[in-house]
Design an enzyme around this catalytic site. Structure first.
Site, mmCIF file in Angstrom:
data_model
loop_
_atom_site.group_PDB
_atom_site.id
_atom_site.type_symbol
_atom_site.label_atom_id
_atom_site.label_comp_id
_atom_site.label_asym_id
_atom_site.label_seq_id
_atom_site.Cartn_x
_atom_site.Cartn_y
_atom_site.Cartn_z
ATOM 1 N N ASP A 110 68.761 31.735 -50.058
ATOM 2 C CA ASP A 110 67.543 30.979 -50.343
ATOM 3 C C ASP A 110 66.274 31.810 -50.351
ATOM 4 O O ASP A 110 65.217 31.323 -50.758
ATOM 5 C CB ASP A 110 67.394 29.822 -49.343
ATOM 6 N N ASP A 169 73.072 26.268 -57.554
ATOM 7 C CA ASP A 169 71.659 26.420 -57.170
ATOM 8 C C ASP A 169 71.231 27.897 -57.163
ATOM 9 O O ASP A 169 70.068 28.228 -57.367
ATOM 10 C CB ASP A 169 71.397 25.854 -55.759
#
Ligand code: GLY
Length: 382
Positions: A110, A169
């Site tokens: 992330d 993602d």
């Protein structure tokens, strides 16, 4: 008579909403964001980031480790860019500086989301070199998670895991690598991003271009072990935000590399999404939830898609992408989805779904919905 008057009022409102120019919509939403975000900031302590609202309507805050910590600073930079008001530059800088502790964090992928939206907007808007160090450090952390045998960056976990997990993602994190590669002219980050995108293209998609959420690989051989979902309705369903990440991810890959394989993939995904979107452009949280239409919409997926569609239009000139984004943006900018001034603790958009199977963040505001909506508006109003 009263009924006729009500009908005329609704018709007039509809007419105004269709004739409002992109510039006016952008000004209206950015003006709202500028007051909302000051309110949101006033509820945060010096090391806190906004996350969402709880079911009782209270503000849920988080620390910088949460994958969304870069979106509020990113939104503040976009408000500063739109308004030119130094107050927002100070706020944006303050929230960006909070992320410095991420420099050596390598627990997941992330870091791309976190650094890209905050520091790379800061660098793009101000041109100040002080914003370059964190992207360089973050890109190194992210590329440390690349496994040449698998041909991908590990999303979750570490070498102690029995499998190598990659979620769709992760396409979004590649922008950090490509931007750093442009800044320091080193091809290594670019090669990693391209390899990851090609591996994902090969293994994450069904023949109709809908995406699996999670692909598990064998770390030693690089073979695919299993394809499944974590946040979607079922392993074989089309989870709306996953599809939004895929659409945005391949559009971004083409924008940054001009490799036609990525454009073809983005356009194939775009065609599927356009065929399956409801009339108002806001997807159900999962296109294949058996309860559709009696289930939740996901404004975050719509916001991400609208930014991707505008970019795809700018890259190809194909008006159907513009029309889709226009439809999504007009719906998101309506009372149905946009907070009223002073509402929702300062978030902009309502009706997002974070993780429905996990019963977390259902029908709530989310920081990434606000960020990608503002990003879409910035491009839409040009
Ligand atoms: N992990 C990012 C998302 O929930 O879409």
């Amino acid at each position: 008579m009263i009924k006729r008057f009500a009908c005329l009022t609704v018709l007039a409102a509809l007419l105004v909403s269709c004739t409002e120019t992109p510039e006016k919509i952008a000004d209206r939403v950015f003006d709202l964001a500028s007051t909302q975000f000051v309110m949101l900031d006033s509820e945060l302590g010096p090391e806190e980031c906004p996350r969402t609202l709880a079911q009782d309507g209270s503000l849920v805050k988080t620390d910088i480790g949460w994958w969304c910590s870069g979106f509020f600073p990113g939104s503040l930079w976009l408000v500063y860019e739109h308004s030119g008001d130094e107050k927002y530059r100070t706020l944006a800088d303050n929230h960006t500086a909070r992320l410095e502790g991420l420099a050596f964090r390598k627990t997941d992928h992330d870091i791309g989301f976190q650094i890209n939206c905050s520091y790379l907007n800061a660098l793009r808007i101000t041109g100040e070199n002080k914003y370059m160090t964190m992207p360089e450090l973050g890109a190194r952390r992210l590329s440390d998670r690349f496994n040449p045998k698998v041909g991908a960056i590990r999303s979750w976990g570490d070498d102690s895991d029995s499998t190598f997990r990659v979620i769709v993602d992760n396409m979004m994190n590649l922008e950090l690598l490509l931007s750093v590669s442009e800044l320091d002219s080193s091809p290594m980050m670019m090669e990693i991003a391209q390899t990851h995108a090609l591996t994902t293209m090969k293994n994450h998609f069904r023949p109709d271009y809908s995406s699996y959420h999670l692909v598990e690989y064998d770390t030693q051989t690089g073979n695919v072990i299993r394809k499944r979902t974590v946040q979607g309705y079922s392993d074989e369903s089309m989870w709306a935000r996953g599809e939004a990440w895929a659409l945005y991810g391949y559009t971004m890959m083409y924008r940054k590399t001009l490799d036609s394989r990525f454009l073809t993939q983005a356009e194939n995904i775009a065609r599927l999404v356009m065929n399956r979107l409801p009339d108002d452009g806001i997807p159900y949280w999962d296109f294949d939830d058996q309860s559709v239409p009696d289930t939740y919409r996901d404004a975050s997926a719509a916001a991400i898609m609208s930014s991707a569609f505008i970019q795809l239009y700018m890259l190809t000139g194909n008006r159907s992408y513009y029309r889709t984004a226009d439809r999504q943006i007009r719906t998101l900018a309506s009372d149905e989805y946009l907070s009223a001034p002073g509402e929702n603790h300062g978030f902009l958009l309502k009706h997002c779904v974070g993780n429905l199977p996990g019963n977390s963040e259902v029908d709530v505001p989310l920081t990434y919905a606000d960020y990608y909506f503002l990003e879409a508006l910035r491009l839409y109003s040009k």
